[in-house]
Design a protein around this motif. Structure first.
Motif, short mmCIF file in Angstrom:
data_model
loop_
_atom_site.label_atom_id
_atom_site.label_comp_id
_atom_site.label_asym_id
_atom_site.label_seq_id
_atom_site.Cartn_x
_atom_site.Cartn_y
_atom_site.Cartn_z
N GLU A 186 -1.44 1.08 11.85
CA GLU A 186 -0.13 1.14 11.19
C GLU A 186 0.89 0.24 11.88
O GLU A 186 1.70 -0.40 11.22
CB GLU A 186 0.36 2.59 11.15
N ILE A 187 0.85 0.18 13.20
CA ILE A 187 1.76 -0.70 13.93
C ILE A 187 1.45 -2.16 13.60
O ILE A 187 2.34 -2.95 13.34
CB ILE A 187 1.68 -0.43 15.45
N LYS A 225 7.21 4.69 8.88
CA LYS A 225 7.28 5.88 8.02
C LYS A 225 8.57 5.89 7.20
O LYS A 225 8.54 6.19 6.01
CB LYS A 225 7.20 7.15 8.87
N SER A 226 9.68 5.51 7.81
CA SER A 226 10.95 5.50 7.06
C SER A 226 10.92 4.47 5.94
O SER A 226 11.47 4.69 4.87
CB SER A 226 12.14 5.27 7.98
N ILE A 227 10.24 3.35 6.16
CA ILE A 227 10.10 2.33 5.13
C ILE A 227 9.24 2.85 3.99
O ILE A 227 9.56 2.68 2.81
CB ILE A 227 9.51 1.03 5.73
N GLU A 228 8.13 3.51 4.34
CA GLU A 228 7.23 4.06 3.33
C GLU A 228 7.91 5.17 2.53
O GLU A 228 7.69 5.29 1.32
CB GLU A 228 5.96 4.59 3.97
N ASP A 229 8.73 5.98 3.19
CA ASP A 229 9.43 7.07 2.51
C ASP A 229 10.42 6.57 1.47
O ASP A 229 10.72 7.27 0.51
CB ASP A 229 10.15 7.98 3.52
#
Length: 78
Positions: free
Chosen positions: A21-22, A72-76
């Motif tokens: 993911e990174i 995660k914030s981008i995906e959310d």
């Protein structure tokens, strides 16, 4: 109540997933400046991971956590 520690294959899979993911975030179209600004990590550090000067598996947990939280914030938001 204490969580049980991860062992063996579960731990390896979790680490492999985090590294993946990174890497996905670092390989994205976001600029090093934008990743740095949004994660609190300097652009220079981001650039070193992108160029391979620094190796993701040697990244500090603090840095990894910030990058994973950003991803995660981008995906959310999608």
């Amino acid at each position: 109540m204490t969580a049980k520690p991860l062992k063996g294959a579960k731990l390896k899979n979790l680490i492999k997933q985090a590294e993946s993911e990174i890497k996905e975030l670092l390989d994205s179209d976001l600029t090093s400046y934008e990743i740095g600004k949004r994660s609190g990590i300097s652009n220079q550090v981001i650039d070193r991971y992108r160029k391979g000067t620094n190796i993701i598996e040697n990244m500090t947990l603090k840095t990894a956590k910030k990058l994973l939280e950003l991803k995660k914030s981008i995906e959310d938001k999608k």
